[in-house]
Write a protein that holds these residues in place. Sequence first.
Motif, short mmCIF file in Angstrom:
data_model
loop_
_atom_site.label_atom_id
_atom_site.label_comp_id
_atom_site.label_asym_id
_atom_site.label_seq_id
_atom_site.Cartn_x
_atom_site.Cartn_y
_atom_site.Cartn_z
N SER A 1 0.74 -1.31 0.12
CA SER A 1 -0.44 -0.06 0.03
C SER A 1 1.18 0.56 -0.19
O SER A 1 2.49 1.09 0.37
CB SER A 1 -0.30 0.32 1.16
OG SER A 1 -0.24 0.06 2.17
N PRO A 2 0.36 1.94 -0.82
CA PRO A 2 1.21 3.94 -0.20
C PRO A 2 1.96 4.10 0.89
O PRO A 2 2.55 4.18 1.14
CB PRO A 2 0.06 4.93 -0.91
CG PRO A 2 -0.23 3.78 -1.92
CD PRO A 2 -0.70 2.69 -1.17
N GLU A 3 0.99 3.36 1.97
CA GLU A 3 1.23 3.85 3.38
C GLU A 3 2.21 2.94 4.37
O GLU A 3 3.28 3.58 4.30
CB GLU A 3 -0.09 3.25 4.82
CG GLU A 3 -1.57 4.31 4.28
CD GLU A 3 -2.04 4.01 3.06
OE1 GLU A 3 -2.73 5.13 2.77
OE2 GLU A 3 -1.86 2.94 2.51
N ILE A 4 2.46 1.57 3.37
CA ILE A 4 4.13 0.57 3.46
C ILE A 4 5.06 1.54 3.26
O ILE A 4 6.12 1.37 3.33
CB ILE A 4 3.34 -0.84 3.24
CG1 ILE A 4 2.30 -1.38 4.42
CG2 ILE A 4 4.84 -1.38 3.56
CD1 ILE A 4 2.50 -0.85 5.52
N LEU A 5 4.75 1.71 1.87
CA LEU A 5 5.40 1.95 0.53
C LEU A 5 6.50 3.64 1.63
O LEU A 5 8.51 3.80 2.13
CB LEU A 5 5.68 2.61 -0.50
CG LEU A 5 5.38 1.70 -1.26
CD1 LEU A 5 4.36 1.85 -2.70
CD2 LEU A 5 6.56 1.04 -1.60
N ILE A 6 5.48 4.55 2.33
CA ILE A 6 6.30 5.72 2.55
C ILE A 6 6.42 5.19 4.09
O ILE A 6 7.90 6.39 4.37
CB ILE A 6 4.41 6.47 3.36
CG1 ILE A 6 3.77 7.20 1.74
CG2 ILE A 6 5.12 7.62 3.72
CD1 ILE A 6 3.00 7.83 1.89
N LYS A 7 5.71 4.66 4.66
CA LYS A 7 7.21 3.97 5.97
C LYS A 7 8.44 3.61 5.81
O LYS A 7 9.44 3.59 6.11
CB LYS A 7 5.85 3.33 6.78
CG LYS A 7 6.26 2.82 8.01
CD LYS A 7 6.81 3.79 9.56
CE LYS A 7 7.28 3.57 10.58
NZ LYS A 7 7.29 4.92 11.16
N LEU A 8 8.29 2.67 4.89
CA LEU A 8 10.03 1.72 4.74
C LEU A 8 10.72 2.88 3.94
O LEU A 8 11.80 3.13 4.62
CB LEU A 8 9.90 0.57 3.47
CG LEU A 8 8.92 -0.11 3.74
CD1 LEU A 8 8.49 -1.06 2.70
CD2 LEU A 8 9.62 -0.80 4.65
N SER A 9 9.78 4.26 3.61
CA SER A 9 11.10 5.01 3.07
C SER A 9 11.81 6.02 3.74
O SER A 9 12.65 6.26 4.18
CB SER A 9 10.55 6.24 2.00
OG SER A 9 9.52 7.19 2.83
N GLU A 10 10.71 5.72 5.24
CA GLU A 10 11.04 6.80 6.49
C GLU A 10 12.23 5.83 7.08
O GLU A 10 13.04 6.40 7.48
CB GLU A 10 9.81 6.84 7.11
CG GLU A 10 8.94 8.43 6.33
CD GLU A 10 7.86 8.12 7.43
OE1 GLU A 10 6.80 7.15 7.70
OE2 GLU A 10 7.00 9.01 6.44
N ILE A 11 11.46 4.55 6.34
CA ILE A 11 13.01 3.55 7.87
C ILE A 11 14.31 3.25 7.52
O ILE A 11 15.20 3.54 7.74
CB ILE A 11 11.87 2.18 7.90
CG1 ILE A 11 10.83 2.37 9.34
CG2 ILE A 11 13.01 1.28 8.33
CD1 ILE A 11 10.14 1.04 8.73
#
Length: 75
Positions: free
Chosen positions: A42-52
Amino acid sequence: MIYNKIRELREDRDWTQQHVADLLFINRRTYSAYENGINAMSPEILIKLSEIYQTSVDYLLGLTEKIEPYPRKGK
């Protein structure tokens, strides 16, 4: 789509799939399915991974080779 970049970033840090799954508050099997292209993220997971991983979503998707994150608005 197989997300090779997330596997590479995880392995570069010597992190397990379980560690990343814990950071995302998801099951390890779900995370493994993302890495192997079985499940789309999901876009939310992609965003969180980019932050991690401190990179851009474009890098995770293989749209750029520039690993540095984009500047955030207001920062």
